[in-house]
Design a protein around this motif. Structure first.
Motif, PDB file in Angstrom:
ATOM      1  N   ALA A 109       0.831  -1.207   0.000  1.00 19.40           N
ATOM      2  CA  ALA A 109       0.000   0.000   0.000  1.00 19.40           C
ATOM      3  C   ALA A 109       0.866   1.257   0.000  1.00 19.40           C
ATOM      4  O   ALA A 109       0.522   2.253  -0.637  1.00 19.40           O
ATOM      5  N   TYR A 110       1.990   1.206   0.702  1.00 20.97           N
ATOM      6  CA  TYR A 110       2.885   2.370   0.743  1.00 20.97           C
ATOM      7  C   TYR A 110       3.725   2.480  -0.525  1.00 20.97           C
ATOM      8  O   TYR A 110       3.811   3.551  -1.136  1.00 20.97           O
ATOM      9  N   THR A 111       4.363   1.380  -0.933  1.00 20.60           N
ATOM     10  CA  THR A 111       5.235   1.448  -2.109  1.00 20.60           C
ATOM     11  C   THR A 111       4.426   1.753  -3.370  1.00 20.60           C
ATOM     12  O   THR A 111       4.938   2.374  -4.305  1.00 20.60           O
ATOM     13  N   GLY A 112       3.154   1.306  -3.401  1.00 16.79           N
ATOM     14  CA  GLY A 112       2.300   1.613  -4.539  1.00 16.79           C
ATOM     15  C   GLY A 112       2.004   3.086  -4.682  1.00 16.79           C
ATOM     16  O   GLY A 112       1.578   3.548  -5.740  1.00 16.79           O
ATOM     17  N   ARG A 113       2.234   3.849  -3.619  1.00 15.46           N
ATOM     18  CA  ARG A 113       2.028   5.299  -3.651  1.00 15.46           C
ATOM     19  C   ARG A 113       3.364   6.049  -3.576  1.00 15.46           C
ATOM     20  O   ARG A 113       3.428   7.193  -3.142  1.00 15.46           O
ATOM     21  N   GLN A 114       4.438   5.353  -3.966  1.00 14.88           N
ATOM     22  CA  GLN A 114       5.788   5.932  -4.026  1.00 14.88           C
ATOM     23  C   GLN A 114       6.342   6.351  -2.669  1.00 14.88           C
ATOM     24  O   GLN A 114       7.219   7.220  -2.573  1.00 14.88           O
ATOM     25  N   ALA A 115       5.833   5.739  -1.593  1.00  9.05           N
ATOM     26  CA  ALA A 115       6.397   6.001  -0.267  1.00  9.05           C
ATOM     27  C   ALA A 115       7.586   5.074  -0.032  1.00  9.05           C
ATOM     28  O   ALA A 115       7.696   4.014  -0.653  1.00  9.05           O
ATOM     29  N   ARG A 116       8.481   5.478   0.856  1.00  6.12           N
ATOM     30  CA  ARG A 116       9.599   4.634   1.260  1.00  6.12           C
ATOM     31  C   ARG A 116       9.191   3.837   2.489  1.00  6.12           C
ATOM     32  O   ARG A 116       8.522   4.365   3.390  1.00  6.12           O
ATOM     33  N   VAL A 117       9.609   2.575   2.556  1.00  9.42           N
ATOM     34  CA  VAL A 117       9.304   1.708   3.690  1.00  9.42           C
ATOM     35  C   VAL A 117      10.613   1.288   4.344  1.00  9.42           C
ATOM     36  O   VAL A 117      11.520   0.784   3.667  1.00  9.42           O
TER      37      VAL A 117
END
Length: 367
Positions: A109-117
Motif C-alpha cells: 500500500a505504501y510502495t504503490g504510492r511511491q512512499a519509502r518503507v
C-alpha cells in the motif's frame, strides 16, 4: 492526523511547506529503544530546524493500545491501506514469527504510492522470509540472520546496517536505528541540521547504510586488547566447527601459553572456557528464539555429542527444561511455530548444508 507545516533547512526559503509524514508501525512486544530512536531523531530535528520538518503517527494491525517488550504502551490507529505518508517505519519486536509483522499488503500500500518503507530488525526478517526472491542484498540484525540460516536452508542475508531494494529499506535496527533516521533527516534537511541532531543525541559517528554490523566483521574492539580481539574473531568464525586452542594459537602465530596469558590478563578466563561459553551462548539464543530441535542446536554450535550434559553443567538445567520453563514447550517446535513454518513458503525438507555435514560426520564417527 493533521499535517504540520514547516520551512526546510538553511538553504531553503521561508515559505510554509507541508511536512513529511512518517507512519510508525508497531506490533505487540515492539522494541522500545528502536521506537524511541525514531521519534527522538524526528522530534529533535523539528526542534533545531527553523520550522517543524516532520510529522508522525502510530499505527498497528488493529489499532488501540500496543504494549512494548518493556511494558510501555502506545495508542495507535489501525493500518491505513490508502496512506499518504512519505515514509512508513516498521519497528522490530524480538519475534519475527509474530503474525502482526506479516506486512506484505501494508508494505504494498505504501510502495504503490511511491512512499519509502523502512523495516527494522524482526520486521526486516519477516519481510525477507516472505520475500521469495534472492536475499543476499537484503539485511537484518545479525542475530536474526543467524537464526534464519539455521531455520531456512540457504537463506543468507547481507551484513550491512541497511540495504535498499527499490522502495524498501531493510535494516539491522537496535542502535543502528539512529544512523538510519539521521541519514533520512540529512536527505530532507541539511547536513548541518543532521549533525546538530547527532550532537544533541551524543551520537559521535553517523554510519552510512553500507557500514558493516560490528558482529559481521567490522573493526571493533571486543575486549580492549587487539590480540584477544583477533582470537575472539577466529572463535566466532568457527562456532559450528570448533578448532582447538592449539590451532587458534597457530593461526595467530603465537604460543598457546601466550594466548592463555592474554585471556587471563584481559578476561580472567582461559581461551578454552571462553570459546565454550561463546558456543553455549549461541545455543541459548537458538534454543529460546527458534523452533530448532535440541539436537540441531547442539550440532549448529559445534557439539557433536554431549550437548545436554555440557549445557546442564553450565546453566543448571537441561536445554529441554529451559525451553519448557520459558515457553511452556519441549525441545521440539510448538504447534503454533510448526504451523506457521508450514505456511511460510520455505522447504524444510531440505536442512542446511552445515547440518547435513555434521550429521555425516556423526555417522562416520559411529562407524
Amino acid at each position: 492526523m493533521a499535517r504540520q507545516t514547516h520551512g526546510g533547512g538553511d538553504d531553503m526559503d521561508d515559505s510554509p511547506q507541508q511536512s513529511l509524514q512518517f507512519d510508525i508501525l508497531v506490533a505487540d512486544g515492539f522494541v522500545l529503544s528502536e521506537f524511541a530512536a525514531v521519534i527522538d531523531c524526528l522530534r529533535i530535528a523539528n526542534r533545531v530546524s527553523p520550522q517543524p520538518v516532520f510529522a508522525w503517527r502510530y499505527l498497528s494491525a488493529g489499532g488501540g493500545s500496543v504494549t512494548s517488550s518493556s511494558m510501555a504502551t502506545v495508542e495507535t490507529e489501525p493500518h491505513d491501506m490508502q496512506p499518504d505518508a512519505e515514509y512508513a517505519i516498521a519497528i522490530g519486536n524480538f519475534d519475527p514469527d509474530c503474525p502482526q509483522l506479516a506486512l506484505g499488503r501494508v508494505i504494498a500500500a505504501y510502495t504503490g504510492r511511491q512512499a519509502r518503507v523502512i523495516l527494522l530488525a524482526e520486521a526486516a526478517s519477516r519481510y525477507i522470509r516472505d520475500y521469495g526472491g534472492p536475499t543476499a542484498d537484503l539485511t537484518t540484525h545479525w542475530e536474526n540472520a543467524e537464526f534464519m540460516i539455521e531455520r531456512y536452508a540457504g537463506m543468507e542475508t547481507g551484513q550491512s546496517l541497511a540495504a535498499e531494494k527499490g522502495s524498501v529499506l531493510t535494516c539491522a535496527g537496535m542502535g543502528a536505528t539512529y544512523d538510519i533516521i539521521l541519514n533520512v533527516i540529512g536527505k530532507h534537511t541539511t547536513m548541518a541540521i543532521r549533525q546538530r541532531v547527532a550532537d544533541v543525541l551524543l551520537h559521535e559517528t553517523i554510519r552510512d547504510f553500507q557500514s558493516m554490523q560490528p558482529i559481521a566483521g567490522a573493526q571493533v574492539r571486543l575486549s580492549g586488547d587487539k590480540g584477544v580481539d583477533r582470537c575472539i574473531a577466529l572463535m566466532k568464525a568457527h562456532i559450528e566447527e570448533p578448532i582447538s586452542v592449539q590451532e587458534l594459537a597457530a593461526k595467530l602465530g603465537i604460543t598457546v601459553r601466550s594466548m592463555e596469558r592474554w585471556f587471563r590478563s584481559v578476561l580472567n578466563t582461559t581461551p578454552g572456557r571462553f570459546y565454550r561459553e561463546m558456543r553455549l551462548n549461541r545455543a541459548m539464543n537458538l534454543l529460546l528464539n527458534t523452533s530448532m530441535s535440541v539436537q540441531e542446536i547442539g550440532l549448529a554450535c559445534g557439539f557433536c555429542g554431549g550437548f545436554t550434559h555440557v549445557f546442564k553443567s553450565t546453566y543448571g538445567v537441561t536445554p529441554n527444561e529451559l525451553r519448557k520453563s520459558r515457553h511452556g514447550r519441549s525441545g521440539d517446535a510448538s504447534p503454533a511455530v510448526a504451523s506457521d513454518a508450514k505456511n511460510d513458503g520455505f522447504d524444510r525438507s531440505k536442512p542446511s548444508q552445515r547440518w547435513l555435514k555434521a550429521q555425516s560426520e556423526l555417522r562416520s564417527g559411529a562407524n
